[in-house]
Enzyme design. Sequence first.
Site, PDB file in Angstrom:
ATOM      1  CD  GLU A   1      -2.154   5.266   4.539  1.00 47.00           C
ATOM      2  OE1 GLU A   1      -1.793   5.497   5.690  1.00 47.00           O
ATOM      3  OE2 GLU A   1      -2.666   6.129   3.807  1.00 47.00           O
TER       4      GLU A   1
ATOM      5  CE1 TYR B   1      -3.893  -1.783   5.836  1.00 42.22           C
ATOM      6  CE2 TYR B   1      -2.952   0.304   5.091  1.00 42.22           C
ATOM      7  CZ  TYR B   1      -3.526  -0.926   4.808  1.00 42.22           C
ATOM      8  OH  TYR B   1      -3.728  -1.298   3.485  1.00 42.22           O
TER       9      TYR B   1
ATOM     10  CB  THR C   1      -0.901   0.012   1.263  1.00 41.69           C
ATOM     11  OG1 THR C   1      -1.446   1.322   1.429  1.00 41.69           O
ATOM     12  CG2 THR C   1      -0.138  -0.344   2.529  1.00 41.69           C
TER      13      THR C   1
ATOM     14  CE  LYS D   1      -2.040  -4.335   3.956  1.00 36.89           C
ATOM     15  NZ  LYS D   1      -2.404  -5.431   3.052  1.00 36.89           N
TER      16      LYS D   1
HETATM   17  P1  NAP Z   1     -11.399  -4.641   2.203  1.00 39.48           P
HETATM   18  O1  NAP Z   1     -12.567  -4.334   1.318  1.00 39.48           O
HETATM   19  O2  NAP Z   1     -11.374  -4.114   3.585  1.00 39.48           O
HETATM   20  O3  NAP Z   1     -11.279  -6.238   2.245  1.00 39.48           O
HETATM   21  C1  NAP Z   1     -10.443  -6.878   3.172  1.00 39.48           C
HETATM   22  C2  NAP Z   1     -10.694  -8.370   3.104  1.00 39.48           C
HETATM   23  O4  NAP Z   1      -9.871  -9.018   4.063  1.00 39.48           O
HETATM   24  C3  NAP Z   1     -12.143  -8.782   3.442  1.00 39.48           C
HETATM   25  O5  NAP Z   1     -12.479  -9.887   2.642  1.00 39.48           O
HETATM   26  C4  NAP Z   1     -12.038  -9.214   4.910  1.00 39.48           C
HETATM   27  O6  NAP Z   1     -13.030 -10.121   5.311  1.00 39.48           O
HETATM   28  C5  NAP Z   1     -10.677  -9.900   4.861  1.00 39.48           C
HETATM   29  N1  NAP Z   1     -10.047 -10.060   6.166  1.00 39.48           N
HETATM   30  C6  NAP Z   1      -9.814  -9.137   7.113  1.00 39.48           C
HETATM   31  N2  NAP Z   1      -9.151  -9.672   8.155  1.00 39.48           N
HETATM   32  C7  NAP Z   1      -8.982 -10.986   7.869  1.00 39.48           C
HETATM   33  C8  NAP Z   1      -8.388 -12.084   8.543  1.00 39.48           C
HETATM   34  N3  NAP Z   1      -7.843 -11.952   9.759  1.00 39.48           N
HETATM   35  N4  NAP Z   1      -8.377 -13.282   7.926  1.00 39.48           N
HETATM   36  C9  NAP Z   1      -8.940 -13.457   6.714  1.00 39.48           C
HETATM   37  N5  NAP Z   1      -9.536 -12.458   6.027  1.00 39.48           N
HETATM   38  C10 NAP Z   1      -9.546 -11.249   6.597  1.00 39.48           C
HETATM   39  O7  NAP Z   1     -10.030  -4.196   1.509  1.00 39.48           O
HETATM   40  P2  NAP Z   1      -9.742  -3.858  -0.033  1.00 39.48           P
HETATM   41  O8  NAP Z   1      -9.981  -2.422  -0.248  1.00 39.48           O
HETATM   42  O9  NAP Z   1     -10.377  -4.860  -0.894  1.00 39.48           O
HETATM   43  O10 NAP Z   1      -8.163  -4.049  -0.071  1.00 39.48           O
HETATM   44  C11 NAP Z   1      -7.579  -5.305  -0.396  1.00 39.48           C
HETATM   45  C12 NAP Z   1      -6.156  -5.344   0.132  1.00 39.48           C
HETATM   46  O11 NAP Z   1      -5.394  -4.296  -0.467  1.00 39.48           O
HETATM   47  C13 NAP Z   1      -6.023  -5.140   1.624  1.00 39.48           C
HETATM   48  O12 NAP Z   1      -4.936  -5.915   2.067  1.00 39.48           O
HETATM   49  C14 NAP Z   1      -5.694  -3.668   1.768  1.00 39.48           C
HETATM   50  O13 NAP Z   1      -4.982  -3.443   2.962  1.00 39.48           O
HETATM   51  C15 NAP Z   1      -4.859  -3.441   0.533  1.00 39.48           C
HETATM   52  N6  NAP Z   1      -4.907  -2.107  -0.060  1.00 39.48           N
HETATM   53  C16 NAP Z   1      -6.095  -1.523  -0.371  1.00 39.48           C
HETATM   54  C17 NAP Z   1      -6.094  -0.300  -1.001  1.00 39.48           C
HETATM   55  C18 NAP Z   1      -7.372   0.379  -1.393  1.00 39.48           C
HETATM   56  O14 NAP Z   1      -7.339   1.585  -1.664  1.00 39.48           O
HETATM   57  N7  NAP Z   1      -8.476  -0.324  -1.499  1.00 39.48           N
HETATM   58  C19 NAP Z   1      -4.884   0.324  -1.344  1.00 39.48           C
HETATM   59  C20 NAP Z   1      -3.692  -0.336  -1.039  1.00 39.48           C
HETATM   60  C21 NAP Z   1      -3.718  -1.554  -0.414  1.00 39.48           C
HETATM   61  P3  NAP Z   1     -14.484  -9.613   5.819  1.00 39.48           P
HETATM   62  O15 NAP Z   1     -15.273  -9.354   4.568  1.00 39.48           O
HETATM   63  O16 NAP Z   1     -14.967 -10.754   6.609  1.00 39.48           O
HETATM   64  O17 NAP Z   1     -14.269  -8.367   6.625  1.00 39.48           O
HETATM   65  O1  F7E Z   2      -9.234   7.930   4.252  1.00 35.96           O
HETATM   66  C1  F7E Z   2      -9.636  11.343   5.421  1.00 35.96           C
HETATM   67  C2  F7E Z   2      -8.684  10.439   6.181  1.00 35.96           C
HETATM   68  O2  F7E Z   2     -10.169   5.852   5.250  1.00 35.96           O
HETATM   69  C3  F7E Z   2      -8.765   8.776   3.228  1.00 35.96           C
HETATM   70  C4  F7E Z   2      -7.356   1.972   2.643  1.00 35.96           C
HETATM   71  O3  F7E Z   2      -7.870   1.280   1.531  1.00 35.96           O
HETATM   72  O4  F7E Z   2      -6.180   3.520   1.237  1.00 35.96           O
HETATM   73  C5  F7E Z   2      -7.149   3.420   2.265  1.00 35.96           C
HETATM   74  O5  F7E Z   2      -6.701   4.111   3.423  1.00 35.96           O
HETATM   75  C6  F7E Z   2      -8.490  10.154   3.798  1.00 35.96           C
HETATM   76  C7  F7E Z   2      -7.668  10.136   5.083  1.00 35.96           C
HETATM   77  O6  F7E Z   2      -8.580   5.722   3.287  1.00 35.96           O
HETATM   78  C8  F7E Z   2     -12.938  10.963   6.888  1.00 35.96           C
HETATM   79  O7  F7E Z   2      -8.141  11.111   7.310  1.00 35.96           O
HETATM   80  C9  F7E Z   2     -11.640  12.587   6.282  1.00 35.96           C
HETATM   81  O8  F7E Z   2      -6.711  11.145   5.026  1.00 35.96           O
HETATM   82  O9  F7E Z   2     -10.850   6.530   2.920  1.00 35.96           O
HETATM   83  P1  F7E Z   2      -9.807   6.461   3.959  1.00 35.96           P
HETATM   84  P2  F7E Z   2      -7.028   5.636   3.679  1.00 35.96           P
HETATM   85  O10 F7E Z   2      -6.803   5.906   5.102  1.00 35.96           O
HETATM   86  O11 F7E Z   2      -6.293   6.505   2.708  1.00 35.96           O
HETATM   87  C10 F7E Z   2      -4.883   3.003   1.566  1.00 35.96           C
HETATM   88  C11 F7E Z   2      -3.991   3.158   0.363  1.00 35.96           C
HETATM   89  C12 F7E Z   2      -4.940   1.633   2.118  1.00 35.96           C
HETATM   90  O12 F7E Z   2      -4.005   0.850   1.952  1.00 35.96           O
HETATM   91  C13 F7E Z   2      -6.037   1.331   3.076  1.00 35.96           C
HETATM   92  O13 F7E Z   2      -6.244  -0.082   3.174  1.00 35.96           O
HETATM   93  O14 F7E Z   2      -9.745  10.739   4.142  1.00 35.96           O
HETATM   94  N1  F7E Z   2     -10.976  11.440   6.004  1.00 35.96           N
HETATM   95  N2  F7E Z   2     -12.825  12.326   6.825  1.00 35.96           N
HETATM   96  C14 F7E Z   2     -11.761  10.402   6.361  1.00 35.96           C
HETATM   97  N3  F7E Z   2     -11.570   9.075   6.288  1.00 35.96           N
HETATM   98  C15 F7E Z   2     -12.569   8.264   6.717  1.00 35.96           C
HETATM   99  N4  F7E Z   2     -12.427   6.914   6.619  1.00 35.96           N
HETATM  100  N5  F7E Z   2     -13.739   8.772   7.254  1.00 35.96           N
HETATM  101  C16 F7E Z   2     -13.964  10.110   7.370  1.00 35.96           C
HETATM  102  O15 F7E Z   2     -15.017  10.551   7.836  1.00 35.96           O
END
Ligand code: NAP
Ligand code: F7E
Length: 348
Positions: free
Chosen positions: A136, A157, A134, A161
């Site tokens: 992050e 987090y 990620t 990662k």
């Molecule tokens: P998500 O919608 O939160 O999905 C996470 C998945 O992981 C869900 O299926 C969840 O199951 C499962 N999970 C959580 N804890 C687990 C555990 N202990 N054992 C087995 N399964 C578990 O995340 P996503 O947005 O699809 O992201 C996919 C991956 O990419 C994640 O690793 C995330 O950290 C990473 N990532 C995401 C983004 C983004 O912007 N979306 C960017 C960079 C990296 P449940 O459905 O039961 O909760």
């Molecule tokens: O926040 C701000 C918050 O929670 C984005 C995950 O998929 O991307 C995701 O992480 C921004 C942050 O995503 C609210 O402070 C303001 O600056 O949608 P988010 P994230 O933290 O960027 C990365 C790449 C991953 O890897 C992660 O798995 O938005 N923000 N107001 C808020 N965020 C949330 N959630 N809720 C608010 O009300």
Amino acid sequence: MGFKKTALITGITGQDGSILADFLLQKNYKIIGIKRRSSSFNTERINHLYNSKILNKSYFPFYGDLTDTTNLIRIIQQTKPHEIYNLAAQSHVRTSFETPEYTANADALGTLRLLEAIRILKLEKKIKFYQASTSEIFGNTKIPQNERTPFAPTSPYAISKLFSYWTVINYRKAYNIFAVNGILFNHEGERRGATFVTRKITRAVANYFYGNKQILYLGNLNARRDWGYANDYVKTMWLMLQQKKPSDYVISTGVSKSVKDFVNEAYNCIGVKIIWKGKGLGEVGIDQKTKKILIKIDKYYFRPTEVHELRGDSSKARKELKWKPKTSFKMLVKSMVEKDIQKLGNSI
Ligand code: NAP
Ligand code: F7E
């Protein structure tokens, strides 16, 4: 049915896992999906896969958890996948401050458990491994960030990662496993979890569209993210595993927008112009026409430490994977708002 390959997807019930499963099924893969047991349904995004399970026996769900080593070993031993996509994680950054130990267990040790399972089963030469890394992990470093940018993780987090990132590289070097890190920047879409800021906003817009006057409470409006479309991004996971040599790639659009930009664009999709007034905790977003306050700040949503801006430089992926994003910020927001309006419309 002659399947090309078998892919094991952890996190198949999540946004990316479900989209990747759809993508790989189209490529004639057999899919092994690991899902957690939960007391309420967590399979909304993959219910449609049951057709594949019944009709062409291409989808096989297993109960499992990244914190359960023996279970992971057994599933890999039984299914012998060609490719593992490790997408499971406690993926919410703010929640990771409240559950740091669990986040490290799943997001850091979970990856180690899978890679160790490959070693224990002597499948180092047989299985290719994709790790959902990620943006992050960069934290607050220089912009734009690419594969050579130093890391400065600022949440449990991101730290977890980063442990996984280095573990993947170590196992690649030490044991010659084809293991890669996809360093994906934020990617969103119609299946995005409702507590991430983009989906939280598009759901609020859909509610307002149908006349619901509830106020949308947000945290830091000035944070900037490089928001791409999840459906564009999952292809890169597969592409990384099809390369001759394993390597790590940044995947991003190269454009960053603020949370406020996202709010403005989302309300614009339903013809509402937002005017911002006040400062700090007192800042509010107002519907220009009706003068109603639609958005307020709640400091609950602030993080103890915030990543202020992420913007990726994905030149390496564009060159070597011959990939580029197809969906602009405007298109992404429009598609999410329209889907939420449609979903809410169907439920009322
Ligand atoms: P998500 O919608 O939160 O999905 C996470 C998945 O992981 C869900 O299926 C969840 O199951 C499962 N999970 C959580 N804890 C687990 C555990 N202990 N054992 C087995 N399964 C578990 O995340 P996503 O947005 O699809 O992201 C996919 C991956 O990419 C994640 O690793 C995330 O950290 C990473 N990532 C995401 C983004 C983004 O912007 N979306 C960017 C960079 C990296 P449940 O459905 O039961 O909760
Ligand atoms: O926040 C701000 C918050 O929670 C984005 C995950 O998929 O991307 C995701 O992480 C921004 C942050 O995503 C609210 O402070 C303001 O600056 O949608 P988010 P994230 O933290 O960027 C990365 C790449 C991953 O890897 C992660 O798995 O938005 N923000 N107001 C808020 N965020 C949330 N959630 N809720 C608010 O009300």
